[in-house]
Motif scaffolding. Structure first.
Motif, PDB file in Angstrom:
ATOM      1  N   ALA A  49       0.873  -1.195  -0.143  1.00  0.00           N
ATOM      2  CA  ALA A  49      -0.107  -0.103  -0.020  1.00  0.00           C
ATOM      3  C   ALA A  49       0.880   1.381  -0.115  1.00  0.00           C
ATOM      4  N   GLN A  50       0.212   2.371  -0.419  1.00  0.00           N
ATOM      5  CA  GLN A  50       1.101   3.434  -0.487  1.00  0.00           C
ATOM      6  C   GLN A  50       0.207   4.728  -0.070  1.00  0.00           C
ATOM      7  N   ALA A  51       0.995   5.607   0.541  1.00  0.00           N
ATOM      8  CA  ALA A  51       0.342   6.910   1.047  1.00  0.00           C
ATOM      9  C   ALA A  51       0.076   7.939  -0.127  1.00  0.00           C
ATOM     10  N   PRO A  52      -0.777   8.772   0.293  1.00  0.00           N
ATOM     11  CA  PRO A  52      -0.899   9.756  -0.832  1.00  0.00           C
ATOM     12  C   PRO A  52       0.412  10.543  -1.100  1.00  0.00           C
ATOM     13  N   ASP A  53       0.348  11.205  -2.451  1.00  0.00           N
ATOM     14  CA  ASP A  53       1.422  11.652  -2.952  1.00  0.00           C
ATOM     15  C   ASP A  53       2.195  12.623  -2.170  1.00  0.00           C
ATOM     16  N   ASN A  89       5.592  12.769   1.436  1.00  0.00           N
ATOM     17  CA  ASN A  89       6.783  12.142   0.666  1.00  0.00           C
ATOM     18  C   ASN A  89       7.932  12.903   1.356  1.00  0.00           C
ATOM     19  N   THR A  90       7.851  13.363   2.668  1.00  0.00           N
ATOM     20  CA  THR A  90       8.957  14.037   3.677  1.00  0.00           C
ATOM     21  C   THR A  90       9.298  13.232   4.568  1.00  0.00           C
ATOM     22  N   HIS A  91      10.453  13.723   5.316  1.00  0.00           N
ATOM     23  CA  HIS A  91      10.877  13.344   6.503  1.00  0.00           C
ATOM     24  C   HIS A  91       9.664  13.499   7.709  1.00  0.00           C
ATOM     25  N   GLN A  92       9.095  14.485   7.576  1.00  0.00           N
ATOM     26  CA  GLN A  92       7.996  14.865   8.422  1.00  0.00           C
ATOM     27  C   GLN A  92       6.726  13.714   8.196  1.00  0.00           C
ATOM     28  N   ALA A  93       6.429  13.264   7.048  1.00  0.00           N
ATOM     29  CA  ALA A  93       5.548  12.351   6.591  1.00  0.00           C
ATOM     30  C   ALA A  93       5.973  10.983   7.502  1.00  0.00           C
ATOM     31  N   TRP A  94       7.321  10.745   7.485  1.00  0.00           N
ATOM     32  CA  TRP A  94       7.811   9.393   8.142  1.00  0.00           C
ATOM     33  C   TRP A  94       7.541   9.560   9.683  1.00  0.00           C
ATOM     34  N   GLN A  95       7.809  10.638  10.433  1.00  0.00           N
ATOM     35  CA  GLN A  95       7.562  10.817  11.585  1.00  0.00           C
ATOM     36  C   GLN A  95       6.100  10.749  11.962  1.00  0.00           C
ATOM     37  N   GLN A  96       5.314  11.199  11.220  1.00  0.00           N
ATOM     38  CA  GLN A  96       3.786  10.936  11.138  1.00  0.00           C
ATOM     39  C   GLN A  96       3.397   9.825  11.257  1.00  0.00           C
ATOM     40  N   LEU A  97       3.887   8.832  10.259  1.00  0.00           N
ATOM     41  CA  LEU A  97       3.816   7.314  10.160  1.00  0.00           C
ATOM     42  C   LEU A  97       4.241   6.900  11.531  1.00  0.00           C
ATOM     43  N   GLU A  98       5.264   7.235  12.228  1.00  0.00           N
ATOM     44  CA  GLU A  98       5.873   6.413  13.259  1.00  0.00           C
ATOM     45  C   GLU A  98       4.805   6.856  14.437  1.00  0.00           C
ATOM     46  N   GLN A  99       4.503   7.986  14.548  1.00  0.00           N
ATOM     47  CA  GLN A  99       3.410   8.214  15.742  1.00  0.00           C
ATOM     48  C   GLN A  99       2.194   7.317  15.346  1.00  0.00           C
ATOM     49  N   ALA A 100       1.727   7.277  14.242  1.00  0.00           N
ATOM     50  CA  ALA A 100       0.478   6.362  13.892  1.00  0.00           C
ATOM     51  C   ALA A 100       0.680   5.009  14.107  1.00  0.00           C
ATOM     52  N   LEU A 101       1.802   4.396  14.200  1.00  0.00           N
ATOM     53  CA  LEU A 101       2.150   2.986  14.320  1.00  0.00           C
ATOM     54  C   LEU A 101       2.549   2.996  16.092  1.00  0.00           C
ATOM     55  N   HIS A 139       8.511   1.838   4.308  1.00  0.00           N
ATOM     56  CA  HIS A 139       9.658   2.635   3.645  1.00  0.00           C
ATOM     57  C   HIS A 139       9.183   3.927   3.581  1.00  0.00           C
ATOM     58  N   SER A 140      10.130   5.027   3.954  1.00  0.00           N
ATOM     59  CA  SER A 140       9.958   6.307   3.350  1.00  0.00           C
ATOM     60  C   SER A 140      10.691   6.323   2.076  1.00  0.00           C
ATOM     61  N   LEU A 141      10.145   6.883   0.884  1.00  0.00           N
ATOM     62  CA  LEU A 141      10.663   6.902  -0.359  1.00  0.00           C
ATOM     63  C   LEU A 141      11.126   8.441  -0.737  1.00  0.00           C
ATOM     64  N   GLU A 142      11.333   9.145   0.313  1.00  0.00           N
ATOM     65  CA  GLU A 142      11.443  10.536   0.082  1.00  0.00           C
ATOM     66  C   GLU A 142      12.625  10.719  -1.079  1.00  0.00           C
ATOM     67  N   ARG A 143      13.571  10.179  -0.986  1.00  0.00           N
ATOM     68  CA  ARG A 143      14.908  10.381  -1.805  1.00  0.00           C
ATOM     69  C   ARG A 143      14.679  10.095  -3.090  1.00  0.00           C
ATOM     70  N   ILE A 144      13.497   9.485  -3.719  1.00  0.00           N
ATOM     71  CA  ILE A 144      13.428   9.257  -4.990  1.00  0.00           C
ATOM     72  C   ILE A 144      12.002  10.109  -5.191  1.00  0.00           C
ATOM     73  N   GLY A 145      11.632  10.752  -4.359  1.00  0.00           N
ATOM     74  CA  GLY A 145      10.424  11.774  -4.570  1.00  0.00           C
ATOM     75  C   GLY A 145       8.970  10.986  -4.426  1.00  0.00           C
ATOM     76  N   MET A 146       8.962  10.032  -4.006  1.00  0.00           N
ATOM     77  CA  MET A 146       7.922   9.062  -3.695  1.00  0.00           C
ATOM     78  C   MET A 146       7.223   9.226  -2.228  1.00  0.00           C
ATOM     79  N   PRO A 147       5.942   8.868  -1.995  1.00  0.00           N
ATOM     80  CA  PRO A 147       5.504   8.738  -0.488  1.00  0.00           C
ATOM     81  C   PRO A 147       5.690   7.476   0.341  1.00  0.00           C
ATOM     82  N   PHE A 205      -2.610  10.028   6.618  1.00  0.00           N
ATOM     83  CA  PHE A 205      -2.133  11.505   5.643  1.00  0.00           C
ATOM     84  C   PHE A 205      -3.369  12.257   5.092  1.00  0.00           C
ATOM     85  N   ALA A 206      -4.464  12.077   5.827  1.00  0.00           N
ATOM     86  CA  ALA A 206      -5.597  12.903   5.060  1.00  0.00           C
ATOM     87  C   ALA A 206      -5.289  14.474   5.463  1.00  0.00           C
TER      88      ALA A 206
END
Length: 246
Positions: A132-136, A139-151, A202-210, A245-246
């Motif tokens: 599964a993939q998050a919304p576009d 795709n930032t480090h902040q998004a990864w931190q948000q995922l960690e919180q949600a887990l 996975h965070s795919l920030e380095r390749i511009g993906m979510p 990520f709504a």
């Protein structure tokens, strides 16, 4: 101008060459570790020399791009050695801010490790892959931190190392209890081995993906997993990411 590359990985596996062959050369085996186990096989050039060599090559496109994946399997006194080679050309129109071979090489480190985990802890058990993939915009480090919180990881995942016990609590989904089975220093990545699966975020920030996830789920030996159940679980994870990520 060409953008040719070659990535080579070696991994020793605790099973026979025939078991390695099944894992790398059959859809049932690939579902237990591969990054794309349900890839369509049409138009692929396939070479099979069971149980020692398996090669898959994609067609060359109009810009000269193609990929080849070769698996060389050698018997050892105990187990087998797999040499994996991903080679090809990115085509004369390839442009990017990142080194494709470097980034992809990191990915293959993970997948070779996942293959070894599969054959060490889950050999003989049927597998399915859930992705599964998050919304576009995630795709930032902040998004990864948000995922960690949600887990349920308020202090983040970087504190963990291989072998540490961990508990993930994604709201509305089953709790995941297991151990950290892989880390990639400096990368936003979380890998957990439980009794029934290998969970990868996975965070795919380095390749511009979510942010994305790819989990390998294993059933009881000799009892096939239901495809509808796999789809239901995949939809549940997709909905969870959309909500985070709504």
């Amino acid at each position: 101008m060409t953008n040719s590359f070659e990535i080579r990985k070696d991994v020793d596996l605790p099973v026979s060459p025939e078991q390695v062959w099944h894992a790398v050369a059959t859809p049932e085996g690939q579902a237990g570790w591969s990054p794309d186990p349900y890839m369509e096989s049409e138009d692929l050039d396939i070479v099979e020399e069971r149980p020692s060599r398996f090669v898959v090559r994609t067609p060359e496109d109009a810009h000269g791009a193609f990929h080849a994946f070769e698996y060389q399997i050698q018997p050892l006194d105990e187990g087998s050695r797999l040499t994996f080679i991903h080679s090809g050309d990115l085509g004369n129109d390839w442009q990017s801010d990142f080194d494709y071979a470097e980034i992809t090489g990191y990915g293959w480190n993970l997948y070779m490790h996942t293959l070894k985990q599969y054959l060490t802890y889950f050999a003989g058990r049927p597998a399915v892959y859930v992705a599964a993939q998050a919304p576009d915009h995630a795709n930032t480090h902040q998004a990864w931190q948000q995922l960690e919180q949600a887990l349920g990881l308020p202090d983040g995942s970087a504190q963990f190392t291989v072998g540490d016990e961990i508990r993930l609590e994604p709201s509305g989904l089953s709790v995941i209890e297991g151990i950290i089975d892989y880390v990639e220093p400096g990368e936003d990545f979380l890998a957990v081995r439980s009794q029934d699966g290998l969970y990868r975020f996975h965070s795919l920030e380095r390749i511009g993906m979510p942010v994305a996830l790819g989990h390998y789920r294993y059933g009881a030996a000799l009892q096939p997993l239901d495809e509808e159940q796999r789809k239901t679980e995949e939809q549940a994870w997709q909905a969870w990411l959309q909500n985070v990520f709504a």
